[in-house]
Design a protein around this motif. Structure first.
Motif, PDB file in Angstrom:
ATOM      1  N   MET A  93     -31.661   9.971  28.522  1.00 24.33           N
ATOM      2  CA  MET A  93     -30.664  10.724  27.612  1.00 24.33           C
ATOM      3  C   MET A  93     -30.332   9.887  26.679  1.00 24.33           C
ATOM      4  SD  MET A  93     -27.493  11.754  30.230  1.00 24.33           S
ATOM      5  CE  MET A  93     -27.528  10.756  31.785  1.00 24.33           C
ATOM      6  N   GLY A  94     -30.350   8.264  27.134  1.00 22.62           N
ATOM      7  CA  GLY A  94     -30.265   7.754  25.188  1.00 22.62           C
ATOM      8  C   GLY A  94     -31.428   8.151  24.651  1.00 22.62           C
ATOM      9  N   GLN A  95     -32.394   8.288  25.182  1.00 23.44           N
ATOM     10  CA  GLN A  95     -34.107   9.000  24.459  1.00 23.44           C
ATOM     11  C   GLN A  95     -33.822   9.311  23.714  1.00 23.44           C
ATOM     12  OE1 GLN A  95     -37.013   6.834  23.778  1.00 23.44           O
ATOM     13  NE2 GLN A  95     -35.830   4.998  24.834  1.00 23.44           N
ATOM     14  N   ALA A  96     -33.233  10.751  24.335  1.00 24.20           N
ATOM     15  CA  ALA A  96     -32.778  12.143  23.770  1.00 24.20           C
ATOM     16  C   ALA A  96     -31.591  12.008  22.494  1.00 24.20           C
ATOM     17  CB  ALA A  96     -32.211  12.891  24.868  1.00 24.20           C
ATOM     18  N   GLN A 125     -21.405  10.764  34.776  1.00 27.93           N
ATOM     19  CA  GLN A 125     -20.416  10.753  33.952  1.00 27.93           C
ATOM     20  C   GLN A 125     -20.645  10.795  33.025  1.00 27.93           C
ATOM     21  OE1 GLN A 125     -17.240  11.439  34.478  1.00 27.93           O
ATOM     22  NE2 GLN A 125     -17.356  11.701  32.375  1.00 27.93           N
ATOM     23  N   SER A 126     -22.302   9.806  32.224  1.00 30.41           N
ATOM     24  CA  SER A 126     -23.221  10.241  31.504  1.00 30.41           C
ATOM     25  C   SER A 126     -23.412  11.941  30.981  1.00 30.41           C
ATOM     26  CB  SER A 126     -24.598   9.293  30.977  1.00 30.41           C
ATOM     27  OG  SER A 126     -23.768   7.811  31.335  1.00 30.41           O
ATOM     28  N   ALA A 128     -21.979  14.108  32.377  1.00 30.36           N
ATOM     29  CA  ALA A 128     -20.963  15.605  32.310  1.00 30.36           C
ATOM     30  C   ALA A 128     -20.613  15.310  30.790  1.00 30.36           C
ATOM     31  CB  ALA A 128     -19.787  14.561  32.983  1.00 30.36           C
ATOM     32  N   GLU A 129     -21.387  14.064  29.954  1.00 29.52           N
ATOM     33  CA  GLU A 129     -21.166  14.467  28.737  1.00 29.52           C
ATOM     34  C   GLU A 129     -21.752  15.130  27.599  1.00 29.52           C
ATOM     35  OE1 GLU A 129     -18.796  13.033  25.032  1.00 29.52           O
ATOM     36  OE2 GLU A 129     -17.916  13.103  27.198  1.00 29.52           O
ATOM     37  N   LEU A 130     -23.118  14.600  28.613  1.00 24.72           N
ATOM     38  CA  LEU A 130     -24.243  15.221  27.359  1.00 24.72           C
ATOM     39  C   LEU A 130     -24.717  16.589  27.692  1.00 24.72           C
ATOM     40  CD1 LEU A 130     -25.933  12.271  26.129  1.00 24.72           C
ATOM     41  CD2 LEU A 130     -24.452  13.490  25.169  1.00 24.72           C
ATOM     42  N   ALA A 131     -24.688  17.066  28.703  1.00 21.19           N
ATOM     43  CA  ALA A 131     -24.962  18.385  29.741  1.00 21.19           C
ATOM     44  C   ALA A 131     -24.903  19.162  28.885  1.00 21.19           C
ATOM     45  CB  ALA A 131     -24.395  18.516  31.108  1.00 21.19           C
ATOM     46  N   GLU A 132     -25.231  19.997  28.795  1.00 20.85           N
ATOM     47  CA  GLU A 132     -24.964  21.989  28.386  1.00 20.85           C
ATOM     48  C   GLU A 132     -24.910  23.161  30.126  1.00 20.85           C
ATOM     49  OE1 GLU A 132     -23.914  24.856  25.928  1.00 20.85           O
ATOM     50  OE2 GLU A 132     -24.621  22.775  25.187  1.00 20.85           O
ATOM     51  N   GLY A 133     -23.221  22.379  29.494  1.00 24.56           N
ATOM     52  CA  GLY A 133     -23.009  23.634  31.277  1.00 24.56           C
ATOM     53  C   GLY A 133     -23.716  22.627  32.281  1.00 24.56           C
ATOM     54  N   ASP A 134     -23.536  23.515  33.804  1.00 26.14           N
ATOM     55  CA  ASP A 134     -23.671  22.749  34.860  1.00 26.14           C
ATOM     56  C   ASP A 134     -25.174  22.970  35.098  1.00 26.14           C
ATOM     57  OD1 ASP A 134     -23.116  21.751  37.309  1.00 26.14           O
ATOM     58  OD2 ASP A 134     -22.911  24.137  38.068  1.00 26.14           O
ATOM     59  N   ILE A 135     -25.867  21.951  34.811  1.00 26.99           N
ATOM     60  CA  ILE A 135     -27.576  21.849  34.675  1.00 26.99           C
ATOM     61  C   ILE A 135     -28.023  21.420  35.979  1.00 26.99           C
ATOM     62  CG2 ILE A 135     -27.254  21.197  32.443  1.00 26.99           C
ATOM     63  CD1 ILE A 135     -27.984  17.701  33.476  1.00 26.99           C
ATOM     64  N   HIS A 157     -15.409  17.090  40.451  1.00 25.19           N
ATOM     65  CA  HIS A 157     -14.115  17.192  39.402  1.00 25.19           C
ATOM     66  C   HIS A 157     -14.879  16.266  38.112  1.00 25.19           C
ATOM     67  CE1 HIS A 157     -12.550  19.899  42.697  1.00 25.19           C
ATOM     68  NE2 HIS A 157     -12.850  18.542  43.342  1.00 25.19           N
ATOM     69  N   ARG A 158     -15.607  16.290  37.544  1.00 27.13           N
ATOM     70  CA  ARG A 158     -15.861  15.687  36.232  1.00 27.13           C
ATOM     71  C   ARG A 158     -14.679  15.344  35.360  1.00 27.13           C
ATOM     72  NH1 ARG A 158     -20.944  18.884  33.375  1.00 27.13           N
ATOM     73  NH2 ARG A 158     -19.564  20.050  32.437  1.00 27.13           N
ATOM     74  N   PHE A 159     -14.515  14.087  34.591  1.00 26.57           N
ATOM     75  CA  PHE A 159     -13.993  14.020  33.437  1.00 26.57           C
ATOM     76  C   PHE A 159     -14.812  14.061  32.546  1.00 26.57           C
ATOM     77  CE2 PHE A 159     -12.437  11.097  30.426  1.00 26.57           C
ATOM     78  CZ  PHE A 159     -11.258  11.725  30.219  1.00 26.57           C
ATOM     79  N   ASP A 160     -13.965  14.740  31.790  1.00 29.12           N
ATOM     80  CA  ASP A 160     -14.719  15.389  30.444  1.00 29.12           C
ATOM     81  C   ASP A 160     -14.157  15.887  28.991  1.00 29.12           C
ATOM     82  OD1 ASP A 160     -13.582  17.973  30.716  1.00 29.12           O
ATOM     83  OD2 ASP A 160     -15.182  18.942  31.272  1.00 29.12           O
ATOM     84  N   ARG A 161     -14.277  15.405  28.311  1.00 27.30           N
ATOM     85  CA  ARG A 161     -13.211  15.929  27.143  1.00 27.30           C
ATOM     86  C   ARG A 161     -12.594  16.791  26.538  1.00 27.30           C
ATOM     87  NH1 ARG A 161     -16.801  16.576  21.635  1.00 27.30           N
ATOM     88  NH2 ARG A 161     -18.065  15.272  23.643  1.00 27.30           N
ATOM     89  N   SER A 162     -12.274  18.065  27.601  1.00 30.89           N
ATOM     90  CA  SER A 162     -11.267  18.574  28.457  1.00 30.89           C
ATOM     91  C   SER A 162      -9.508  17.975  28.520  1.00 30.89           C
ATOM     92  CB  SER A 162     -11.426  20.189  29.262  1.00 30.89           C
ATOM     93  OG  SER A 162     -11.381  19.557  30.502  1.00 30.89           O
ATOM     94  N   TYR A 163      -9.718  16.605  29.467  1.00 27.94           N
ATOM     95  CA  TYR A 163      -8.562  15.593  29.424  1.00 27.94           C
ATOM     96  C   TYR A 163      -8.284  15.294  28.333  1.00 27.94           C
ATOM     97  CZ  TYR A 163      -9.976  17.554  33.490  1.00 27.94           C
ATOM     98  OH  TYR A 163     -10.049  18.154  35.196  1.00 27.94           O
ATOM     99  N   LEU A 164      -9.290  15.255  27.200  1.00 32.19           N
ATOM    100  CA  LEU A 164      -8.396  14.434  25.847  1.00 32.19           C
ATOM    101  C   LEU A 164      -7.667  15.075  25.500  1.00 32.19           C
ATOM    102  CD1 LEU A 164     -12.007  12.121  24.771  1.00 32.19           C
ATOM    103  CD2 LEU A 164      -9.422  11.298  26.716  1.00 32.19           C
ATOM    104  N   PRO A 165      -6.420  14.765  24.395  1.00 27.74           N
ATOM    105  CA  PRO A 165      -5.513  15.352  23.982  1.00 27.74           C
ATOM    106  C   PRO A 165      -6.166  15.655  22.569  1.00 27.74           C
ATOM    107  CG  PRO A 165      -4.168  13.073  24.329  1.00 27.74           C
ATOM    108  CD  PRO A 165      -5.617  13.257  25.028  1.00 27.74           C
ATOM    109  N   GLY A 166      -5.779  16.842  22.405  1.00 27.33           N
ATOM    110  CA  GLY A 166      -6.214  17.474  20.830  1.00 27.33           C
ATOM    111  C   GLY A 166      -8.083  18.124  21.537  1.00 27.33           C
ATOM    112  N   LYS A 167      -8.622  17.790  22.046  1.00 24.36           N
ATOM    113  CA  LYS A 167     -10.712  17.889  22.390  1.00 24.36           C
ATOM    114  C   LYS A 167     -10.716  18.934  23.370  1.00 24.36           C
ATOM    115  CE  LYS A 167     -11.110  13.875  19.944  1.00 24.36           C
ATOM    116  NZ  LYS A 167     -11.249  14.169  18.154  1.00 24.36           N
ATOM    117  N   ARG A 168      -9.852  19.934  23.053  1.00 28.14           N
ATOM    118  CA  ARG A 168     -10.624  20.936  24.420  1.00 28.14           C
ATOM    119  C   ARG A 168     -11.427  21.954  23.933  1.00 28.14           C
ATOM    120  NH1 ARG A 168      -6.083  20.938  28.461  1.00 28.14           N
ATOM    121  NH2 ARG A 168      -4.242  20.028  27.663  1.00 28.14           N
TER     122      ARG A 168
END
Length: 168
Positions: A93-96, A125-126, A128-135, A157-168
């Motif tokens: 993922m880092g290479q990408a 979790q990584s 979850a951050e970088l995936a385009e949907g349910d890859i 039940h992944r944690f993603d940006r939708s849980y962060l305030p103002g990041k939906r």
């Protein structure tokens, strides 16, 4: 005193090799083709041979399909200070990201286990951050066993940006 004449410098070529472009089809939303998933698996198998795993002897290779249509591969890199180890999946993922992709569309992971091994929690979790949907994530071992799952199967039940305030 002689004066030097300024001339325009020739453009420099990049010193790094470009990542391999998967040219079978242009990237598109949805499930990658079976041929593209096979290319991911082939890349993961090949890079696994370069893993630096002197402590666990557990050589892992991973490959991800970036949203730019390219395949990026990574292997695990261990360290005697175990917390500093880098998993193959996060390496890929880092290479990408380093080479210009912004999302991951699919992945393949190869590990030397009796049955295909899923990514660890940190790697999930990584994803979850970088995936385009349910890859789709293709898991395999060198003996040829394989299982294709989706990120939602592995981390429902992944944690993603939708849980962060103002990041939906």
């Amino acid at each position: 005193m002689a004066t030097r004449k300024k001339t325009a410098a020739a453009p420099r070529r990049k010193a790094t090799a470009a990542p391999r472009r998967d040219t079978a089809t242009k990237p598109r939303p949805g499930k990658p083709s079976p041929a593209r998933m096979e290319r991911l698996l082939t890349s993961a198998l090949a890079v696994r041979q370069r893993a630096y795993a002197p402590y666990s002897k557990f050589q892992v290779g991973a490959a991800v399909l970036g949203d730019d249509g390219r395949i990026y591969a990574g292997c695990n890199v261990e360290n005697s200070s175990y917390g500093l180890c880098l998993c193959a999946e996060r390496n890929a993922m880092g290479q990408a990201i380093a080479r210009g992709a912004t999302k991951v569309l699919a992945a393949a992971v190869v590990a030397p286990s009796a049955r295909p091994t899923p990514p660890c929690g940190m790697c999930l979790q990584s994803f979850a951050e970088l995936a385009e949907g349910d890859i789709p994530i293709l898991l395999a071992n060198p003996q040829g066993d394989r299982e294709e799952l989706h990120l939602g199967d592995l981390l429902p039940h992944r944690f993603d940006r939708s849980y962060l305030p103002g990041k939906r």
